[in-house]
Scaffold this active site. Structure first.
Site, PDB file in Angstrom:
ATOM      1  N   GLU A   1       0.822  -1.224   0.000  1.00 42.57           N
ATOM      2  CA  GLU A   1       0.000   0.000   0.000  1.00 42.57           C
ATOM      3  C   GLU A   1       0.852   1.268   0.000  1.00 42.57           C
ATOM      4  O   GLU A   1       0.326   2.363  -0.210  1.00 42.57           O
ATOM      5  CB  GLU A   1      -0.922   0.040   1.231  1.00 42.57           C
ATOM      6  N   SER A   2       2.133   1.123   0.262  1.00 41.00           N
ATOM      7  CA  SER A   2       2.985   2.311   0.216  1.00 41.00           C
ATOM      8  C   SER A   2       3.154   2.796  -1.227  1.00 41.00           C
ATOM      9  O   SER A   2       3.714   3.874  -1.454  1.00 41.00           O
ATOM     10  CB  SER A   2       4.341   2.021   0.844  1.00 41.00           C
TER      11      SER A   2
END
Lengths: 459, 223
Positions: free
Chosen positions: B52-53
């Protein structure tokens, strides 16, 4: 009538260019509008959206349609976001019919009547700040573009602000058409062919030869972070980028916002400041700069976040302590819903249905709907007064590139605020960044601040 | 006492989960035991990790002397650069999850119900929690696998008939792998599939708050 002077396309384009202010975003429609869009060489630095995914900067001498300095290229949904999100300052549409109340049928719609083929005329007219209709004043049948009623469904209702034809410039006033300029040799009664439509005459009708206003240079660069946010008021909603750790976080602008001192802020971000309590490579003896600065300074009254508190209950953040004291409110949002709410806010989408959060606390109080057998909840677009983001490099027009995973929410937030301020390591000359590498086009960036060379993200 | 009976180490749980990852699949791993899973995926099976980064095809962590704050995974760990890596914004990263482009996510949990309800974002006694990407993954990933200890620190079963903690997603978990058993939530209830070496079915049931459906197919943990 045939022997009277009419304006050439270049002369018409010059009149359109006069209306463009530095940094404006100008979306051009089909036909004559498209042609004029390519002839705006006298306009100040601005962007022309050409309908083919290009955001073409008028910066620089070269006026070819590609590889222009400061330009960038985008997908169709990005272009739609620019239009629907209210980022267009001026839309230029070739009119087939215009009424005194500002209704317009684009020429492409009129000439394909019955096929309903407006192209993107309807999108263009969706949400711009101003609409300029351009037209040949008379069609081949000698009929005026100015009508008492549209003969087909209009593409836009009451949306036209100005009309520039090859013989006249008019505005739509409270009482209908107002003549502003008339080409030499024409009479006001000529404009409607049969004289059936009332046209108010402005007191200072000029003959079409107008002095070009002094060109002001586009300037987005501010000396300091505090100077860039001097008009940020108490009670403002402020988006703050950052995934969790120091990467992609506008540390210098966070310090500036603390020094600026605005109170009762609502902050929107992925976290509410966890970098200080989680070791993301923080050097020994140092503390990471994060939202804690604002919390400790008593500036925050509410946070909207997906990951607001420390992963470990035994190491609470300043926000969590303030929350427990009842000093701050929290609106918890799933991370992907947060991203989509921001995207929607920037793209003019008021709300959307998503399955994320169905059946959870997040769904409480929200509308739900079954679509094709699956349950969804309604989530609303999110906007802010100010947004502070962290880029790697920007050019002077505000085109921004990022590094690695520090991109995260930056390009998503930038379109969703009234004033977006970017903090970058370096500001480069226009043309240094390749149009194809630009992630956030300058249309979304209002102010640029260079992070001081000696600035440390730790204190 | 069953509380003291030997259970499988975290690494073996991760190894068992690794078997579930499809060749060529796009996979998102949560924090805790899930993070260990990639260690046990063979090099031959091309698994692409999503974080998700804002990165795809992330893998090994960076050496200590090449840590870069602009290159992290969602757990805040520093990543090494690898060929084929791609960066993108949060809206694209979550379109991958919410649009059903992520094949498998492996998550930790506080509780999982017999029907597959997942609770992993807040412990009620804390009163506040982090959702992060968990609800998006629960709703959007094609398959949600939970990897966790069977019981919590005070020996409460984390497998329950109905979650008592705030849930992350309803009926979203398709497989539960713990340090004593592998179970499959179904509409009929929780089906016991595999048990750890040295454990029998009754022992597993006795530390599990949800009723287990026992078929003739129950096997020993397959690695």
């Amino acid at each position: 009538m045939l022997d009277k002077k009419v304006l050439s396309l270049d002369e018409l384009a010059f009149k359109v260019a006069r209306e463009i202010r530095p940094g404006n975003v100008v979306a051009v429609g089909h036909g004559m509008a498209d042609v004029i869009g390519k002839r705006l060489s006298s306009a100040p630095d601005a962007w022309i959206i050409d309908g083919y995914g290009g955001l073409i900067s008028t910066h620089g001498a070269s006026k070819s349609s590609k590889d222009k300095q400061g330009s960038s290229f985008h997908g169709v949904s990005d272009v739609a976001s620019i239009m629907h999100g209210g980022h267009v300052d001026i839309a230029i549409v070739e009119a087939g019919e215009i009424t005194a109340s500002g209704d317009i049928v684009s020429l492409s719609t009129l000439s394909t009547a019955g096929l309903l083929a407006p192209g993107w005329s309807v999108d263009l007219l969706d949400n711009p700040r101003r609409v300029i209709a351009v037209a040949k004043h008379f069609n081949s049948m000698g009929e005026s573009v100015l009508k008492s009623n549209c003969t087909v469904n209009p593409d836009g209702i009451g949306c036209v602000d100005m009309i520039i034809t090859d013989i006249a410039v008019l505005e739509i006033g409270d009482n209908g058409f107002v003549l502003k300029e008339l080409v030499d040799g024409w009479d006001i009664d000529d404009l409607t062919a049969d004289g059936s439509i009332h046209i108010e005459s402005s007191q200072s009708i000029t003959d079409g030869e107008v002095d070009k206003e002094e060109e002001t240079e586009l300037s987005k660069l501010y000396d300091t972070g505090v100077a860039a946010m001097s008009d940020l008021p108490d009670g403002a909603t402020v988006m703050i980028d950052g995934f969790a750790g120091p990467g992609g976080m506008p540390h210098y602008l966070l310090v500036s916002l603390r020094d600026h001192g605005a109170k009762e802020l609502t902050i929107i971000g992925n976290t509410a400041g966890i970098a200080r309590v989680v070791n993301f490579g923080t050097p020994a003896g140092k503390q990471a700069i994060d939202h804690t600065l604002l919390i400790d300074n008593g500036q925050v009254s509410k946070a909207v976040a997906s990951y607001p508190v420390s992963p470990s209950a035994s190491r609470p953040t300043a926000f969590e302590l303030a929350y427990r004291r009842g000093d701050v409110e929290l609106e918890l949002v799933p991370q992907g819903t947060l991203a989509e709410r921001l995207r929607s806010g920037g793209a003019g989408i008021s709300a959307f249905f998503t399955p994320t959060g169905v059946g959870t606390l997040i769904a409480e109080g929200k509308q739900s709907r079954i679509i094709k057998g699956k349950e969804y909840i309604l989530e609303k677009g999110l906007r802010a007064d100010f947004c502070i983001i962290r880029g790697y490099k920007a050019d002077k027009l505000g085109n921004v590139i990022y590094k690695g995973t520090s991109r995260n929410f930056n390009p998503v937030m930038a379109p969703a605020a009234d004033i977006t301020i970017v903090e970058v390591d370096e500001v480069v000359e226009v043309g240094t960044l390749e149009p194809d590498e630009i992630v956030t086009p300058g249309i979304y960036i209002d102010r640029i601040v260079i992070r001081p060379k000696d600035f440390s993200p730790y204190e | 006492m069953l509380e003291d009976k030997e259970r499988l180490p975290r690494e073996v749980v991760a190894m068992r989960v690794a078997k579930e990852l499809p060749d060529g699949g796009y996979v998102n791993l949560g924090i805790g035991i899930p993070t260990l899973v990639s260690t046990f995926v063979s090099d031959e099976s091309m698994v692409f990790y999503h974080s998700e980064s804002g990165v795809l095809n992330c893998g090994p962590l960076a050496d200590e002397d090449s840590q870069d704050i602009d290159l992290i995974n969602a757990g805040g760990q520093f990543l090494a650069t690898v060929p084929g890596m791609a960066f993108f914004s949060s809206v694209d990263g979550f379109a991958m999850i919410r649009g059903g482009h992520v094949d498998v996510t492996v998550l930790g949990a506080h509780q999982v119900s017999a029907k597959g309800d997942l609770a992993n974002w807040m412990l009620p006694e804390r009163g506040v929690g982090n959702i992060g990407g968990a609800m998006d993954l629960a709703a959007g990933a094609k398959q949600v696998i939970v990897a966790m200890e069977h019981t919590d620190r005070t020996n409460n079963s984390k497998i329950v008939d109905e979650c008592t903690f705030p849930i992350t997603g309803k009926e979203c978990v398709s497989l539960i792998v713990t340090d004593v058993a592998v179970m499959e939530p179904t509409h009929e209830g929780l089906v016991l599939k595999e048990i750890a070496p040295g454990w029998d079915v009754d022992e597993v049931q006795s530390i599990t708050l949800a009723h287990l459906i026992i078929t003739d197919d129950v096997k020993e943990y397959e690695l």
